[in-house]
Each structure stands twice: as C-alpha cells, then as structure tokens.
Motif scaffolding. Structure first.
Motif, PDB file in Angstrom:
ATOM      1  N   THR A  11       0.801  -1.233   0.000  1.00 24.12           N
ATOM      2  CA  THR A  11       0.000   0.000   0.000  1.00 24.12           C
ATOM      3  C   THR A  11       0.831   1.279   0.000  1.00 24.12           C
ATOM      4  O   THR A  11       0.283   2.373  -0.079  1.00 24.12           O
ATOM      5  CB  THR A  11      -0.954   0.032   1.212  1.00 24.12           C
ATOM      6  N   LYS A  23      -1.754  -4.161 -11.940  1.00 25.60           N
ATOM      7  CA  LYS A  23      -3.183  -3.989 -12.241  1.00 25.60           C
ATOM      8  C   LYS A  23      -3.337  -3.461 -13.668  1.00 25.60           C
ATOM      9  O   LYS A  23      -4.173  -3.942 -14.432  1.00 25.60           O
ATOM     10  CB  LYS A  23      -3.825  -3.044 -11.237  1.00 25.60           C
ATOM     11  N   GLN A  28      -5.221  -9.560 -11.536  1.00 27.14           N
ATOM     12  CA  GLN A  28      -6.030  -9.304 -10.345  1.00 27.14           C
ATOM     13  C   GLN A  28      -5.033  -9.121  -9.208  1.00 27.14           C
ATOM     14  O   GLN A  28      -4.204 -10.011  -8.984  1.00 27.14           O
ATOM     15  CB  GLN A  28      -6.870 -10.517  -9.990  1.00 27.14           C
ATOM     16  N   ALA A  30      -3.961  -8.188  -5.165  1.00 25.26           N
ATOM     17  CA  ALA A  30      -4.255  -7.987  -3.745  1.00 25.26           C
ATOM     18  C   ALA A  30      -3.025  -7.364  -3.107  1.00 25.26           C
ATOM     19  O   ALA A  30      -1.904  -7.785  -3.382  1.00 25.26           O
ATOM     20  CB  ALA A  30      -4.561  -9.326  -3.083  1.00 25.26           C
ATOM     21  N   GLU A  44      -6.509   1.948  -1.925  1.00 28.24           N
ATOM     22  CA  GLU A  44      -7.717   1.324  -2.517  1.00 28.24           C
ATOM     23  C   GLU A  44      -8.455   2.321  -3.396  1.00 28.24           C
ATOM     24  O   GLU A  44      -8.855   2.013  -4.517  1.00 28.24           O
ATOM     25  CB  GLU A  44      -8.661   0.823  -1.414  1.00 28.24           C
ATOM     26  N   LYS A  50      -7.575  -4.104  -3.945  1.00 34.48           N
ATOM     27  CA  LYS A  50      -8.111  -4.439  -2.624  1.00 34.48           C
ATOM     28  C   LYS A  50      -6.974  -4.708  -1.640  1.00 34.48           C
ATOM     29  O   LYS A  50      -6.009  -5.393  -1.967  1.00 34.48           O
ATOM     30  CB  LYS A  50      -9.042  -5.658  -2.749  1.00 34.48           C
ATOM     31  N   CYS A  51      -7.104  -4.153  -0.428  1.00 34.06           N
ATOM     32  CA  CYS A  51      -6.025  -4.252   0.565  1.00 34.06           C
ATOM     33  C   CYS A  51      -6.428  -5.141   1.733  1.00 34.06           C
ATOM     34  O   CYS A  51      -7.572  -5.081   2.194  1.00 34.06           O
ATOM     35  CB  CYS A  51      -5.666  -2.856   1.067  1.00 34.06           C
ATOM     36  N   TYR A  52      -5.493  -5.941   2.192  1.00 34.43           N
ATOM     37  CA  TYR A  52      -5.747  -6.927   3.250  1.00 34.43           C
ATOM     38  C   TYR A  52      -4.740  -6.716   4.371  1.00 34.43           C
ATOM     39  O   TYR A  52      -3.526  -6.750   4.128  1.00 34.43           O
ATOM     40  CB  TYR A  52      -5.587  -8.349   2.691  1.00 34.43           C
ATOM     41  N   ASP A  72     -11.628 -14.463  -2.189  1.00 36.33           N
ATOM     42  CA  ASP A  72     -12.071 -13.307  -2.984  1.00 36.33           C
ATOM     43  C   ASP A  72     -11.583 -13.371  -4.435  1.00 36.33           C
ATOM     44  O   ASP A  72     -12.315 -13.029  -5.352  1.00 36.33           O
ATOM     45  CB  ASP A  72     -11.538 -11.994  -2.382  1.00 36.33           C
TER      46      ASP A  72
END
Ligand code: CAA
Length: 241
Positions: A11, A23, A28, A30, A44, A50-52, A72
C-alpha cells in the motif's frame, strides 16, 4: 481469467507502485499491509486494488489472510514478497528487539507467505515468487546489520527454492533495488542521503516504477527460464559480480 498477484507491503512505496503497475497489466491484484489503515484506504481509492491487513511476520495471521484473498480472488499465482522495514543503528547500539523485528518482517515473512502458497503452485504447475531484497543485502550498509542480513537472506532463500520449483513451473527470483525515491529512503537523514546519492553513477534516486517493471517482467510467461536470479536495479551504485 487473469492471474492473481499478491504484493506484501503493497500500500506504500515500491509495493504500491508494483500493485498499480500489475493492475494496469491486467492482473487481479491484492495488496497486503501491516498497520497503516489511512495509507491502505488511499491506495484502494486511488488504484482500485483491494487491501488486506495482516502481520506478515505471524505465520497463522498469514494463513488467515491468504484464505481471505483466495476466497475473494482465487489462488495466488504470483507472490511478491515486498514487505520490509528498517530500524537502523550502528551495531554497538543495536538491540535484540531491533534485530528480531527486522529479521522477522523482512526475512521470516518470505517463509510465512511462500510456504503457504507453495503447495498450490506445485499442484497447478505454475508460480512466480519474487523477493524484494536490496542493494544493502548485496553490499552491506553501515548502520544496517539487521536489514543487510535479512535482505541477504532473501537472496539465499530464492537461490535454494528456485531449484525446488524448477520442475514444477515455478520461478523464484530476487530483485535488489538501489536507493529508490520512497518514504523509507526519504527518512534517511538528509546529509547522509545526499552523500549516498553522490555515489550513484546515474546521478539520481531510482523510481518505484523502475522496480515495478522488473517485477512485471519476472512475473510474465516470457521470463520462464529466469529463475534463481538476482536482478540488480540500482543505477550502477553497486555492480555485483
Ligand atoms: N561509514 C563510516 N562511518 C559512518 C558512516 C558510514 N556510512 N555513517 C556514519 N558513520 C560514523 C559517523 O561519522 C560517526 O563517527 P564519529 O562518532 O567518529 O563522529 C559515527 O559513525 C556515528 O554516526 P551517527 O552520529 O550518525 O550515529 P547515529 O547513531 O546517530 O546514526 C545511523 C547512525 C542510524 C546508521 C545513521 O548514520 C543512518 O541513518 N545512516 C543511514 C543508513 C542507511 O543508509 N539506511 C538506508 C535506509 S533506506 C533502505 O534501507 C532502503 C534500501 O533498501 C536501500
């Protein structure tokens, strides 16, 4: 269906740029992150990735995070072990905590992540593991015994694991960025950083995109014969043999 990429520490800094770049290539993506919710929310919003949130130094937390990502987005086919921290001090002032923290976030994390996607990659007959090391893992750096040891460890990790993945369509490589224009590098005291920039023949800091493009190449089908390699991207600051 496009492949799924997981970028740890994705991030901010180099990791965020890798996410955006991959991207744009149609993957895809993550992004994992450890603690900075504001940076993750911004990432995001600006990249659509998408961030985890999970701690890469905790094996069980990694397992739970991977389960969520795979539910996901499907199985992780490209793993980019990028998460890393610095906690610099001359060795005579370095605490056990400084050692343990840097080694667990920067090196043990690669075990925690890779071990838990490895069997899936073997079963599917395809995988890309890219470990983000550093020029300072190649040459050593004053004030970074912990970081240099961890980053050098990633090079050995990749060289050994590459041999195990080779027959299963999995490549394992290391990218060694030099000094790249990120928050981490900008945190180096200005005078020290100026003296470091003076030793870069290209005459500037690197750009995060220059690391992202190398990762994208290593992740591609064209790079299938490159494995166990150490890719140096440092403006000729250190030319490894
Ligand atoms: N080589 C030789 N001597 C050095 C030196 C160097 N590179 N750097 C500092 N010294 C000397 C100083 O001259 C000083 O000597 P005297 O006591 O004789 O005056 C002594 O070491 C102590 O220096 P400091 O007062 O600066 O000590 P400090 O404890 O305040 O800080 C330090 C030391 C934290 C290591 C600081 O010098 C520093 O931040 N250095 C930068 C380290 C670095 O490059 N980090 C990279 C971060 S970015 C990154 O890691 C990303 C990546 O992958 C590239």
């Amino acid at each position: 269906m496009s492949r799924t990429v997981l970028v740890t520490g994705g991030t901010r800094g180099i990791g965020r740029e890798i996410c955006a770049y991959m991207k744009a290539k149609g993957y895809q993506v993550a992004a994992n992150y450890g603690g900075n919710d504001a940076a993750a929310a911004l990432c995001e919003q600006e990249t659509g990735v998408k961030c985890y949130k999970f701690d890469v130094s905790d094996f069980d937390a990694v397992g739970a995070g991977l389960s969520q990502i795979e539910a996901d987005l499907g199985p992780v086919e490209v793993l980019i072990n990028n998460a890393g921290i610095t906690w610099d001090a001359p060795f005579h002032k370095m605490s056990k905590e400084q050692w343990d923290k840097v080694v667990s976030v920067d090196l043990t994390s690669a075990f925690n992540l890779t071990r838990q996607v490895w069997e899936g990659m073997r079963e599917r007959g395809f995988g890309r593991v890219i470990n983000i090391s550093s020029i300072n893992g190649q040459k050593g750096q004053f004030g970074q015994v912990n970081y240099s040891a961890a980053k050098a460890g990633l090079i050995g990790f990749s060289k050994a694991l590459a041999q195990e993945g080779a027959r299963k369509g999995i490549t394992v490589n290391t990218v060694c960025p030099g000094y790249i224009d990120t928050e981490m590098v900008r945190a180096v005291p200005e005078k020290v950083l100026d003296s470091i920039i003076a030793t870069i023949p290209v005459g500037r800091l690197g750009k995060a995109e220059e690391i992202a493009s190398m990762c994208a190449y290593l992740a591609s089908d064209e790079a299938a014969f490159i494995t166990g390699a150490t890719m140096t991207v440092n403006g000729a600051q250190y030319i490894a043999g």
